[in-house]
Scaffold this active site. Structure first.
Site, PDB file in Angstrom:
ATOM      1  N   ASN A  37       0.807  -1.220   0.000  1.00 54.14           N
ATOM      2  CA  ASN A  37       0.000   0.000   0.000  1.00 54.14           C
ATOM      3  C   ASN A  37       0.845   1.278   0.000  1.00 54.14           C
ATOM      4  OD1 ASN A  37      -2.358   1.444   0.024  1.00 54.14           O
ATOM      5  ND2 ASN A  37      -2.942   0.922   2.136  1.00 54.14           N
ATOM      6  N   HIS A 122     -14.873  -5.113  10.609  1.00 54.21           N
ATOM      7  CA  HIS A 122     -14.527  -3.775  11.102  1.00 54.21           C
ATOM      8  C   HIS A 122     -15.764  -2.926  11.316  1.00 54.21           C
ATOM      9  CE1 HIS A 122     -10.122  -3.367   9.672  1.00 54.21           C
ATOM     10  NE2 HIS A 122     -10.383  -4.607   9.985  1.00 54.21           N
ATOM     11  N   ARG A 147     -14.031  -5.839  15.292  1.00 48.51           N
ATOM     12  CA  ARG A 147     -13.074  -4.820  15.704  1.00 48.51           C
ATOM     13  C   ARG A 147     -13.808  -3.497  15.776  1.00 48.51           C
ATOM     14  NH1 ARG A 147      -7.907  -2.353  12.309  1.00 48.51           N
ATOM     15  NH2 ARG A 147      -9.417  -0.799  11.671  1.00 48.51           N
ATOM     16  N   TYR A 159      -7.558   7.163  13.468  1.00 46.16           N
ATOM     17  CA  TYR A 159      -7.292   5.979  12.654  1.00 46.16           C
ATOM     18  C   TYR A 159      -8.503   5.048  12.655  1.00 46.16           C
ATOM     19  CZ  TYR A 159      -6.302   1.259  11.576  1.00 46.16           C
ATOM     20  OH  TYR A 159      -6.425   0.015  11.037  1.00 46.16           O
ATOM     21  N   ASP A 210      -7.587  -1.871  17.548  1.00 41.34           N
ATOM     22  CA  ASP A 210      -6.260  -1.615  16.954  1.00 41.34           C
ATOM     23  C   ASP A 210      -5.782  -0.233  17.390  1.00 41.34           C
ATOM     24  OD1 ASP A 210      -4.038  -1.355  15.329  1.00 41.34           O
ATOM     25  OD2 ASP A 210      -5.071  -1.891  13.463  1.00 41.34           O
ATOM     26  N   HIS A 212      -2.939   0.946  16.485  1.00 41.58           N
ATOM     27  CA  HIS A 212      -2.197   1.396  15.305  1.00 41.58           C
ATOM     28  C   HIS A 212      -0.905   2.140  15.650  1.00 41.58           C
ATOM     29  CE1 HIS A 212      -2.210   2.248  10.876  1.00 41.58           C
ATOM     30  NE2 HIS A 212      -2.822   1.097  10.914  1.00 41.58           N
ATOM     31  N   GLU A 236      -4.345  -4.581  19.442  1.00 39.31           N
ATOM     32  CA  GLU A 236      -3.395  -4.737  18.342  1.00 39.31           C
ATOM     33  C   GLU A 236      -2.439  -3.551  18.239  1.00 39.31           C
ATOM     34  OE1 GLU A 236      -5.478  -5.365  14.672  1.00 39.31           O
ATOM     35  OE2 GLU A 236      -3.815  -4.590  13.479  1.00 39.31           O
ATOM     36  N   GLU A 262       1.427  -7.150  11.467  1.00 38.36           N
ATOM     37  CA  GLU A 262       0.977  -6.935  10.077  1.00 38.36           C
ATOM     38  C   GLU A 262       2.070  -6.307   9.218  1.00 38.36           C
ATOM     39  OE1 GLU A 262      -2.453  -4.398  10.915  1.00 38.36           O
ATOM     40  OE2 GLU A 262      -1.398  -2.704  10.057  1.00 38.36           O
ATOM     41  N   ARG A 283       0.383 -11.551  13.522  1.00 41.64           N
ATOM     42  CA  ARG A 283      -0.475 -11.090  12.416  1.00 41.64           C
ATOM     43  C   ARG A 283       0.214 -11.081  11.049  1.00 41.64           C
ATOM     44  NH1 ARG A 283      -4.749  -8.685  12.060  1.00 41.64           N
ATOM     45  NH2 ARG A 283      -4.116  -6.655  11.225  1.00 41.64           N
ATOM     46  N   HIS A 312      -3.347 -10.473   9.051  1.00 43.47           N
ATOM     47  CA  HIS A 312      -3.795  -9.202   8.486  1.00 43.47           C
ATOM     48  C   HIS A 312      -4.700  -9.484   7.284  1.00 43.47           C
ATOM     49  CE1 HIS A 312      -2.232  -5.153   6.595  1.00 43.47           C
ATOM     50  NE2 HIS A 312      -3.325  -4.950   7.302  1.00 43.47           N
ATOM     51  N   ASP A 316      -6.319  -3.477   1.564  1.00 38.73           N
ATOM     52  CA  ASP A 316      -5.167  -3.253   0.680  1.00 38.73           C
ATOM     53  C   ASP A 316      -4.430  -4.559   0.373  1.00 38.73           C
ATOM     54  OD1 ASP A 316      -4.706  -2.153   3.572  1.00 38.73           O
ATOM     55  OD2 ASP A 316      -2.724  -2.845   2.962  1.00 38.73           O
ATOM     56  N   GLU A 339      -8.497 -11.584   9.918  1.00 35.22           N
ATOM     57  CA  GLU A 339      -9.137 -10.287   9.653  1.00 35.22           C
ATOM     58  C   GLU A 339      -9.825 -10.341   8.288  1.00 35.22           C
ATOM     59  OE1 GLU A 339      -6.360  -7.036   9.306  1.00 35.22           O
ATOM     60  OE2 GLU A 339      -7.931  -5.531   9.552  1.00 35.22           O
ATOM     61  N   TRP A 402       1.535   6.967  12.287  1.00 37.04           N
ATOM     62  CA  TRP A 402       0.151   6.882  11.819  1.00 37.04           C
ATOM     63  C   TRP A 402      -0.414   5.522  12.146  1.00 37.04           C
ATOM     64  CZ3 TRP A 402      -2.396   3.826   8.132  1.00 37.04           C
ATOM     65  CH2 TRP A 402      -3.770   4.137   8.007  1.00 37.04           C
TER      66      TRP A 402
END
Ligand code: GCO
Ligand code: MG
Length: 402
Positions: A37, A122, A147, A159, A210, A212, A236, A262, A283, A312, A316, A339, A402
């Protein structure tokens, strides 16, 4: 038997996907996902300029030797670009081998260890009440595991909060969009979200979250501790995993299960976390960690330490990765969860596949191979479109994760 040709197909049915198609001199072909991605074209170049010329004429049945040739032989080991390229080759070769054997891939791996693959969906909303409603919608769709990500009061663009509800797509601009992050506001909010979710829906469903990579180790330990009453399936990416010692600190403070991996590319990224039992779920996935060949090494190593898989499966990663992952999941003894973010109808049309969703579980199909194809005519309708993931800054302007 020889590899006669290999080509890379780039398509953007709503988001960019990179697919490798390897064809043998006997007419059998296999496909592998090579999507990274926001860095898609670097993998295209790696494959076209440096990998494909080495593949032509090789025996496609020698999957292990080709893997070692590309990994050891490349001298410059690891990293997401290299490993996504190796993953694509490996996935395509397993596809070919299973097609030649006339078997679904899971049979070649050793057969099914379970009938179905539990997935998590999600649910996300712009605020607490919308997120609570979304979780309800996922429960109504039959999901066993969900999630939950929510907009946080005072934080713009948190996020995980999508614009279109079913098809969350963070890579949203031709240059990275900038988001603002505030850990204090987030930490204040997240326990309230899970309190409300358990209060509304009880404890029968698995809930996941998550972070992130946003927290420091001590913040992560504190959040995990405060989430314990809500019995999460996992928390996560609580903190970046470059420094794996950090997870010792988190573990000292919480029994909330932890999931990481991931962005990992090899067993070496995961080794210390696994053997020190600092995580509960690994993951790593087919496209990012060297295909089926290497993912199975990671999973076998993790099994020794009672660490389970939780691959994961964001949008993407193309349906090719999802298809291959499901064959892996249905075989792998220490499976945890998969996921599952739904792809758009345009993406599903480019990648015809035989996996199916029913009541919170995914099922790989019985077609020989990994069961996912690419419709090249359909793919050609959607040319590559530059798209970056966002970046995050703190309120004072400092760059953050991020
Ligand atoms: C997840 C991930 C994704 C990533 C995305 C980056 O848990 O699904 O964190 O949403 O942000 O895959 O490309
Ligand atoms: Mg994640």
């Amino acid at each position: 038997m020889k590899i006669e040709s290999a080509k890379v197909i780039v398509t953007c049915p709503g988001r960019n996907f990179v697919t490798l198609k390897i064809t043998t001199d006997q007419g059998v072909y296999g496909i592998g996902d090579a999507t990274l991605n926001g860095r898609e074209l670097s993998v295209v170049s790696y494959l076209e300029d440096h990998v494909i010329p080495c593949l032509i004429g090789k025996d496609p049945r020698r999957i292990e030797d080709i893997w070692q040739y590309l990994y050891r032989g490349g001298y410059w080991r690891r990293g997401p670009v290299t490993m996504s390229a190796i993953s694509a080759v490996d996935t395509a070769l397993w596809d070919i081998k299973a097609k030649m054997a006339g078997m679904p891939l899971y049979d070649l791996l050793g057969g099914k260890s379970r009938e179905a693959v539990m997935v998590y969906g999600h649910a996300n909303g712009i605020d607490l009440s919308e997120t609570v409603d979304e979780v309800g919608r996922y429960i109504d769709m039959g999901y066993r595991a969900i999630r939950a990500q929510s907009g946080v009061p005072g934080i713009k663009d948190a996020y995980g909060v999508g614009r279109g509800k079913m098809y969350y797509e963070p890579a949203d601009a031709a240059l990275p969009s900038e988001t603002v992050w505030d850990t204090r506001k987030y930490l204040n909010f997240v326990p309230k979200l899970f309190d409300k979710l358990r209060d509304t829906y009880g404890f029968d469903h698995h809930l996941l979250h998550d972070a992130h990579h946003r927290l420091t180790p001590i913040e992560a330990g504190s959040l995990g501790h405060r989430l314990e009453p809500y019995q999460l399936f996992w928390l996560e990416d609580a903190t970046p995993a470059e420094n794996q010692e950090a997870f010792k600190l988190i573990r000292q403070h919480t029994t909330t299960p932890l999931a990481v991996g991931e962005i990992f590319n090899t067993i070496w990224d995961a080794k210390d976390l696994i053997q020190n039992q600092l995580i509960d779920y690994i993951r790593t996935t087919v496209v990012r960690a060297g295909g089926i060949t290497h993912l199975r090494r990671i999973a076998d190593f993790a099994a020794i330490w009672q660490v389970r898989t939780g691959s994961h499966g964001a949008t993407d990663l193309s349906p090719v990765t999802m298809g291959a992952a499901l064959h892996f999941d249905v075989w792998v003894p220490n499976f945890g969860i998969q996921e599952y973010m739904r792809h758009t109808p345009e993406t599903d049309a480019v990648f015809p596949h035989d996996y199916t969703f029913d009541k919170g579980f995914l099922y790989p199909g019985e077609t020989p191979g990994h069961g996912v194809d690419i419709d090249e005519v359909e793919a050609a309708k959607y040319p590559y479109k530059p798209a970056y993931l966002p970046v995050a800054r703190l309120e004072d302007g400092s760059m953050w994760n991020w």
